[in-house]
Design an enzyme around this catalytic site. Sequence first.
Site, PDB file in Angstrom:
ATOM      1  N   SER A  15       0.994  -1.494  -0.088  1.00 34.96           N
ATOM      2  CA  SER A  15       0.373   0.147   0.139  1.00 34.96           C
ATOM      3  C   SER A  15       0.592   1.536   0.366  1.00 34.96           C
ATOM      4  CB  SER A  15      -1.236   0.062   1.014  1.00 34.96           C
ATOM      5  OG  SER A  15      -0.295   0.354   2.396  1.00 34.96           O
ATOM      6  N   ASN A  16       2.318   1.567   0.315  1.00 32.67           N
ATOM      7  CA  ASN A  16       3.217   2.279   0.643  1.00 32.67           C
ATOM      8  C   ASN A  16       3.542   2.838  -0.197  1.00 32.67           C
ATOM      9  OD1 ASN A  16       3.268   4.146   3.098  1.00 32.67           O
ATOM     10  ND2 ASN A  16       3.571   1.666   4.022  1.00 32.67           N
ATOM     11  N   LYS A  93      13.937  -7.716   4.555  1.00 34.86           N
ATOM     12  CA  LYS A  93      14.991  -8.649   4.277  1.00 34.86           C
ATOM     13  C   LYS A  93      15.794  -7.478   4.994  1.00 34.86           C
ATOM     14  CE  LYS A  93      15.158 -13.067   3.377  1.00 34.86           C
ATOM     15  NZ  LYS A  93      14.249 -13.034   4.227  1.00 34.86           N
ATOM     16  N   ASN A 109      13.364   4.048   4.717  1.00 33.06           N
ATOM     17  CA  ASN A 109      12.529   3.311   5.352  1.00 33.06           C
ATOM     18  C   ASN A 109      10.975   3.670   5.752  1.00 33.06           C
ATOM     19  OD1 ASN A 109      11.520  -0.026   6.295  1.00 33.06           O
ATOM     20  ND2 ASN A 109      12.149   0.748   7.968  1.00 33.06           N
ATOM     21  N   HIS A 111       8.807   2.657   8.921  1.00 28.96           N
ATOM     22  CA  HIS A 111       8.108   2.132  10.372  1.00 28.96           C
ATOM     23  C   HIS A 111       7.112   2.381  11.284  1.00 28.96           C
ATOM     24  CE1 HIS A 111       9.616  -0.462  13.713  1.00 28.96           C
ATOM     25  NE2 HIS A 111       8.728   0.762  14.356  1.00 28.96           N
ATOM     26  N   ASP A 152      16.014  -0.438  12.038  1.00 29.06           N
ATOM     27  CA  ASP A 152      15.907   1.285  12.418  1.00 29.06           C
ATOM     28  C   ASP A 152      16.686   1.857  13.102  1.00 29.06           C
ATOM     29  OD1 ASP A 152      13.117  -0.550  10.861  1.00 29.06           O
ATOM     30  OD2 ASP A 152      12.922  -1.466  13.076  1.00 29.06           O
ATOM     31  N   GLU A 181       1.667   7.290   7.250  1.00 34.16           N
ATOM     32  CA  GLU A 181       2.390   6.558   6.247  1.00 34.16           C
ATOM     33  C   GLU A 181       2.497   7.233   4.627  1.00 34.16           C
ATOM     34  OE1 GLU A 181       3.632   2.811   6.836  1.00 34.16           O
ATOM     35  OE2 GLU A 181       2.745   2.227   8.693  1.00 34.16           O
TER      36      GLU A 181
END
Length: 210
Positions: A15-16, A93, A109, A111, A152, A181
Site C-alpha cells: 500500500s505504501n 530483509k 525505510n 516504520h 531501524d 505513512e
Amino acid sequence: MDKLNIVVFVSGRGSNLQAVLDNCQSDLYPARVVAVLSNRSKAGGLDIARSRTIPAIHISPKHFDSETEYETELTRHLETFQADLLVLAGYLKKSPSRIIRQYRNRIINIHPALLPAFGGEGLYGRRVHEAVLSYGCKVSGATVHIVDEDYDTGPPVIQECVPVLDDDTPESLAARILLVEHKILPTAIRYFAENRIQVQAGRVRILKID
Ligand code: GRF
C-alpha cells in the site's frame, strides 16, 4: 523535469508503494518508480508494479550460494535501473552491507512507530502496534528514516504522531498510522528529489527551498 529514479523494495501488500505511485502520476512530482524488487514472489507489491508495467523483480538471498553473489546481482539490477534512491516500503530483509555503503544516505525505510521506540529486529507489522498498546502509550506514529547497517537505527527524515485511543486494537491503530505513512513517505521522497536532504553528524536536516 529531471525525475529522481527510485527503486522500491516490498515484502507484502504494497500500500505504501501504491501511495508513492499515486503521487508519481502527477507531472509535478519529481520522482518516478523505475523498478520494484521483492524477496517474496507472492508480494502484492509485485502485482501492483506489473499492473503499471513497472519492472517487478523477485530476488531473494535464498536464490544465491553466497551473500557476495546476492549483493552482486542486486547491484547489477540497481545499476541497470540507474537508481538514485532506494525506498524500503514494508521490506523485511536487511539490506546487504555493500548496498548500504554504495547507497549511503540514499536508502530510506518507513516504520509504523516513532523511532527509536518500538523498532529493531523482530519489531515489524502487527507486533509493533501490539507492543505500543501493551505499554499503554498515548501516542504512536510513523517514521521515515535513513537506512544504516542496523535495524531501524538510522536518523529520522520525517516523523508524525498519531493518537492512541483507549479502545484501539492493533488493527485500528495500524490503519490510522498507515494513512500517515502514505503521506510522509511520498513527501520524504520529494525532499530527496528536490535535493533538500542534508545528513550531518548523523542527523537529517531538510533544507528550505530558496
Ligand atoms: C507498513 O506499516 C510499513 O510501515 C511497514 O510495513 C508495512 C507495509 O505495508 N514497514 P504495505 O505493504 O506498504 O501496505
